[in-house]
Write a protein that holds these residues in place. Structure first.
Motif, PDB file in Angstrom:
ATOM      1  N   MET A  80       0.811  -1.219   0.000  1.00 26.63           N
ATOM      2  CA  MET A  80       0.000   0.000   0.000  1.00 26.63           C
ATOM      3  C   MET A  80       0.851   1.279   0.000  1.00 26.63           C
ATOM      4  SD  MET A  80      -1.311   2.387   2.234  1.00 26.63           S
ATOM      5  CE  MET A  80      -1.066   1.603   3.829  1.00 26.63           C
ATOM      6  N   PRO A  81       1.732   1.479   0.994  1.00 26.41           N
ATOM      7  CA  PRO A  81       2.524   2.720   0.949  1.00 26.41           C
ATOM      8  C   PRO A  81       3.430   2.782  -0.274  1.00 26.41           C
ATOM      9  CG  PRO A  81       3.302   1.266   2.711  1.00 26.41           C
ATOM     10  CD  PRO A  81       2.034   0.676   2.194  1.00 26.41           C
ATOM     11  N   ARG A  82       3.836   1.629  -0.793  1.00 27.08           N
ATOM     12  CA  ARG A  82       4.749   1.628  -1.940  1.00 27.08           C
ATOM     13  C   ARG A  82       4.064   2.045  -3.231  1.00 27.08           C
ATOM     14  NH1 ARG A  82       6.644  -1.351   1.915  1.00 27.08           N
ATOM     15  NH2 ARG A  82       8.866  -1.211   2.370  1.00 27.08           N
ATOM     16  N   MET A  83       2.738   1.878  -3.287  1.00 29.60           N
ATOM     17  CA  MET A  83       2.041   2.414  -4.456  1.00 29.60           C
ATOM     18  C   MET A  83       2.116   3.940  -4.408  1.00 29.60           C
ATOM     19  SD  MET A  83      -1.216  -0.044  -5.266  1.00 29.60           S
ATOM     20  CE  MET A  83      -1.872  -0.597  -3.709  1.00 29.60           C
ATOM     21  N   PHE A  84       2.021   4.500  -3.213  1.00 33.07           N
ATOM     22  CA  PHE A  84       2.128   5.960  -3.077  1.00 33.07           C
ATOM     23  C   PHE A  84       3.573   6.415  -3.306  1.00 33.07           C
ATOM     24  CE2 PHE A  84      -1.829   5.045  -0.949  1.00 33.07           C
ATOM     25  CZ  PHE A  84      -2.634   6.112  -1.298  1.00 33.07           C
ATOM     26  N   MET A  85       4.515   5.626  -2.788  1.00 32.59           N
ATOM     27  CA  MET A  85       5.915   6.002  -2.919  1.00 32.59           C
ATOM     28  C   MET A  85       6.360   5.983  -4.379  1.00 32.59           C
ATOM     29  SD  MET A  85       8.746   4.423  -0.353  1.00 32.59           S
ATOM     30  CE  MET A  85       7.587   3.353   0.427  1.00 32.59           C
ATOM     31  N   GLY A  86       6.021   4.906  -5.062  1.00 34.61           N
ATOM     32  CA  GLY A  86       6.410   4.764  -6.465  1.00 34.61           C
ATOM     33  C   GLY A  86       5.901   5.927  -7.303  1.00 34.61           C
ATOM     34  N   LEU A  87       4.691   6.360  -6.968  1.00 35.68           N
ATOM     35  CA  LEU A  87       4.115   7.449  -7.749  1.00 35.68           C
ATOM     36  C   LEU A  87       4.771   8.780  -7.418  1.00 35.68           C
ATOM     37  CD1 LEU A  87       0.763   5.810  -7.741  1.00 35.68           C
ATOM     38  CD2 LEU A  87       1.565   7.067  -9.703  1.00 35.68           C
ATOM     39  N   HIS A  88       5.121   8.970  -6.171  1.00 35.36           N
ATOM     40  CA  HIS A  88       5.739  10.251  -5.835  1.00 35.36           C
ATOM     41  C   HIS A  88       7.174  10.307  -6.335  1.00 35.36           C
ATOM     42  CE1 HIS A  88       6.325  14.002  -3.590  1.00 35.36           C
ATOM     43  NE2 HIS A  88       5.018  14.077  -3.722  1.00 35.36           N
ATOM     44  N   LEU A  89       7.872   9.176  -6.258  1.00 37.50           N
ATOM     45  CA  LEU A  89       9.259   9.116  -6.755  1.00 37.50           C
ATOM     46  C   LEU A  89       9.312   9.053  -8.277  1.00 37.50           C
ATOM     47  CD1 LEU A  89      10.704   6.411  -4.345  1.00 37.50           C
ATOM     48  CD2 LEU A  89      11.548   8.754  -4.528  1.00 37.50           C
ATOM     49  N   GLU A  90       8.177   8.752  -8.896  1.00 39.58           N
ATOM     50  CA  GLU A  90       8.115   8.507 -10.345  1.00 39.58           C
ATOM     51  C   GLU A  90       9.086   7.397 -10.723  1.00 39.58           C
ATOM     52  OE1 GLU A  90       8.227  12.114 -12.608  1.00 39.58           O
ATOM     53  OE2 GLU A  90       6.399  12.845 -11.625  1.00 39.58           O
ATOM     54  N   ASP A  91       9.034   6.328  -9.954  1.00 35.49           N
ATOM     55  CA  ASP A  91       9.953   5.204 -10.184  1.00 35.49           C
ATOM     56  C   ASP A  91       9.235   3.921  -9.773  1.00 35.49           C
ATOM     57  OD1 ASP A  91      11.980   3.243  -9.970  1.00 35.49           O
ATOM     58  OD2 ASP A  91      13.486   4.820  -9.669  1.00 35.49           O
ATOM     59  N   ARG A  92       9.278   2.903 -10.637  1.00 32.41           N
ATOM     60  CA  ARG A  92       8.539   1.673 -10.343  1.00 32.41           C
ATOM     61  C   ARG A  92       9.206   0.816  -9.270  1.00 32.41           C
ATOM     62  NH1 ARG A  92      10.801   0.067 -15.705  1.00 32.41           N
ATOM     63  NH2 ARG A  92      12.509  -1.364 -15.248  1.00 32.41           N
ATOM     64  N   ARG A 111      12.387   3.713 -16.165  1.00 28.80           N
ATOM     65  CA  ARG A 111      11.891   3.253 -14.860  1.00 28.80           C
ATOM     66  C   ARG A 111      10.658   3.997 -14.387  1.00 28.80           C
ATOM     67  NH1 ARG A 111      16.457   1.404 -10.724  1.00 28.80           N
ATOM     68  NH2 ARG A 111      15.227   2.852  -9.446  1.00 28.80           N
ATOM     69  N   LYS A 112      10.238   5.017 -15.124  1.00 33.57           N
ATOM     70  CA  LYS A 112       8.979   5.679 -14.773  1.00 33.57           C
ATOM     71  C   LYS A 112       7.784   4.836 -15.227  1.00 33.57           C
ATOM     72  CE  LYS A 112      10.998  10.304 -15.342  1.00 33.57           C
ATOM     73  NZ  LYS A 112      11.280  10.609 -13.941  1.00 33.57           N
ATOM     74  N   ILE A 113       8.074   3.813 -15.983  1.00 31.30           N
ATOM     75  CA  ILE A 113       6.995   2.954 -16.491  1.00 31.30           C
ATOM     76  C   ILE A 113       6.957   1.640 -15.724  1.00 31.30           C
ATOM     77  CG2 ILE A 113       6.105   1.724 -18.512  1.00 31.30           C
ATOM     78  CD1 ILE A 113       5.982   4.757 -18.819  1.00 31.30           C
ATOM     79  N   LEU A 114       5.770   1.314 -15.230  1.00 28.38           N
ATOM     80  CA  LEU A 114       5.535   0.027 -14.574  1.00 28.38           C
ATOM     81  C   LEU A 114       4.731  -0.824 -15.552  1.00 28.38           C
ATOM     82  CD1 LEU A 114       5.440  -1.724 -11.921  1.00 28.38           C
ATOM     83  CD2 LEU A 114       3.251  -0.605 -11.438  1.00 28.38           C
ATOM     84  N   ALA A 115       5.280  -1.986 -15.918  1.00 30.39           N
ATOM     85  CA  ALA A 115       4.582  -2.831 -16.902  1.00 30.39           C
ATOM     86  C   ALA A 115       4.574  -4.269 -16.416  1.00 30.39           C
ATOM     87  CB  ALA A 115       5.271  -2.730 -18.264  1.00 30.39           C
TER      88      ALA A 115
END
Ligand code: GLC
Ligand code: CA
Length: 552
Positions: A277-289, A477-481
């Motif tokens: 859960m927090p990592r979904m927020f972190m990934g988006l704020h860092l712009e890094d998957r 790395r800004k792309i999560l696939a």
């Protein structure tokens, strides 16, 4: 005899979309300012139209309400503010008629200090069965290695009881004594509670705070083997009575520790994925998957009959227990610069305010919630982008009345506004005049309509929820696939975690010859070839592709 639940499918929880709600916050039918079961019954049309398949009800039992009902004083009844047992029955039958499952809370770890078991225990002789329903000590020195969970309000896990002339053990508030599972009578009592609700027809239980059932000296008193033995006994009991009865473990722990709650498929069928859960927020704020991919790669495989429960927000603070100290600092910097928004180790905010009320960010987070492997849980009000009120104390700011229309009290209740259990949200951005169900039902491009569409699409493809997960590793790395596979079906999900347009080249050599069809618009994309597959994604954009085999 147990009444048959409405679920025909034994693995219903793997294909479910769960909607979490407090009865008191949803709809007030009798005008006393507090939501109730008759009110919830009236709103089943709304819930059905939203497309969710299962309701998770927060505690609605008699309680002094010092922890919003997680402090139970009678396990086998309904709090009079919310209605009667008959009201509950009517609601449950109506939900089942609509093929909605209903999961309720089972608070195993502790009771209210007002529960008759505790009142009897404190007066019973030391060493008696009655006294030993709870955990006592003459001094505060036992179980020193157990952490304190409510760090803002509690200084010790022991509280002195002047009646018993002894300290009692509690992992949460000092008015919530922990039950003693070393006393076999306690488990017998709990099994009777389970039978009571199963016989009424509930489809499952959320097991509150399960890691803490048993204490042992020299341990952290979390996830102990004896605790798992209790849970297995609970499962055997449920299984024998209602084979489709589902147990959902609330274990705020690392994936490797949560794994044990699934055991060999003979303990809990579901458990929350707290670290994701927090990592979904972190990934988006860092712009890094990286944070998302890393935690999913650390997540062990689980038995076929088991399932992760995924969520973005719930009735508690956004907990930051399952992150490193550095990550926690980062999250606070990014999401709770305003200290008023912090509580314990987390952030007491709803989804929309957390992401600056940015519609694309809300959609992107939901695209992850609804496509990563697991069953998504949607918190009431987040489907319309409701706001919060961090001034209400404890976690009450995310438990305000549901906003139905722009009328008085958001049409949640006809009571005098001063009588509501909580003020409605009134600020100019999130206030009920602007954010409400009625307005969003009329607006074809509202968040509510978008969510209904997403939920409907998710249910069409069993690869969501039941598929296997494989991450792709594009250079950007800004792309999560990732690819989800379920039998012959495959779905490709691509998300742009950044605020700017991004190009990406995906190597899809295992999918050559397939036609990606974008699911939201049903649009054909070029057939996958041996060449890298090139896509461009708008800010916070995402694609869900069904990969179709077209014979020529
Ligand atoms: C769980 C609940 C939380 C409650 C606590 C103690 O963590 O989600 O709301 O305060 O248990 O019962
Ligand atoms: Ca009411």
């Amino acid at each position: 005899m147990p009444r048959p639940g409405s679920a025909g499918d034994p693995l219903w929880y793997k294909r479910a979309v769960i909607y979490e709600l407090p009865v008191k916050s949803f709809y007030d039918a009798n005008g006393d300012g507090i939501g109730d079961f008759p009110g919830l019954l009236e709103k089943l049309d709304y819930i059905e139209a939203l497309g969710v398949t299962c309701l998770w009800l927060l505690p609605f039992f008699p309680s002094p309400l010092r922890d919003d009902g997680y402090d139970i004083s009678d396990y086998c009844n309904v709090h009079p503010s919310y209605g009667t047992l008959d009201d509950f029955r009517r609601f449950l039958d109506a939900a089942h008629e609509r093929r909605l499952q209903v999961v309720i809370e089972l608070v195993l770890n502790h009771t209210s200090d007002q529960h008759p078991w505790f009142q009897r225990a404190r007066r019973a002789p030391a060493g008696s069965v009655e006294r030993d329903y709870y955990v006592w000590s003459d001094a505060e020195d036992r179980y020193r290695d157990a952490r304190i969970i409510f760090t803002d309000s509690e200084r010790s896990n022991w509280t002195w009881d002047p009646v018993a002339q002894a300290y009692f053990w509690h992992r949460f508030f000092h008015h919530q004594p922990d039950l003693n599972y070393d006393n076999p009578t306690v488990l017998q009592e709990v099994l009777r509670v389970i039978d009571f609700w199963l016989d009424l027809g509930v489809d499952g239980f959320r097991l509150d705070a399960v890691p803490y059932l048993i204490e042992r000296e020299g341990t952290r008193c979390e996830n102990l083997p004896e605790t798992h033995a209790v849970l297995k006994a609970v499962r055997r009991h449920v299984q024998a009575r209602v084979p489709r009865g589902m147990l959902l473990a609330e274990a705020n722990q690392w994936p490797a520790d949560v794994r044990a709650y699934f055991a060999d498929g003979d303990e809990c069928q579901m458990a929350y994925h707290f670290p994701l859960m927090p990592r979904m927020f972190m990934g988006l704020h860092l712009e890094d998957r990286h944070p998302i991919v890393e935690i999913m790669q650390q997540t062990p495989a689980i038995p076929e009959t088991c399932q992760w429960a995924l969520f973005l927000r719930n009735h508690d603070e956004l907990t930051l227990e399952m992150v490193t100290d550095e990550e926690r600092d980062y999250m606070h910097l990014a999401y709770s610069a305003d200290a008023q928004a912090r509580i314990n180790l987390g952030i007491r905010r709803r989804l929309a305010p957390l992401v600056g009320n940015n519609r694309r960010r809300i959609e992107l987070r939901n695209s992850l919630l609804f496509s990563l492997p697991g069953t998504p849980i949607l918190y009431y009000g987040d489907e319309i982008g409701m706001g919060d009120n961090t001034y209400l104390g404890d976690r009450n700011g995310v438990r305000t009345p549901m906003q139905w229309t722009g009328d008085r009290n958001a049409d949640f209740s006809r009571a005098d506004p001063a009588r509501l259990y909580s003020p409605v949200i009134m600020d100019p951005i999130y206030g009920y005049r602007g954010i409400n169900v009625e307005a969003q039902e009329r607006d074809a491009s509202s968040l509510l309509q978008w969510m209904r569409n997403l939920i409907g699409l998710r249910k069409l493809f069993p690869a969501f929820g039941s598929g296997s997960l494989e991450f792709l590793e594009p250079a950007n790395r800004k792309i999560l696939a990732y690819v989800l596979r379920y039998g012959p079906d495959a779905i490709l999900c691509v998300a742009n975690l950044s605020r700017s347009v991004q190009p990406v080249e995906l190597s899809l050599s295992a999918l050559v010859g397939l036609t990606p069809v974008e699911i939201l618009g049903y649009t054909d994309f070029p057939v996958v070839s041996e060449q890298p597959y090139f896509l461009t994604l708008g800010p916070y954009g995402f694609y869900w592709f069904e990969l179709q085999r077209r014979d020529v």
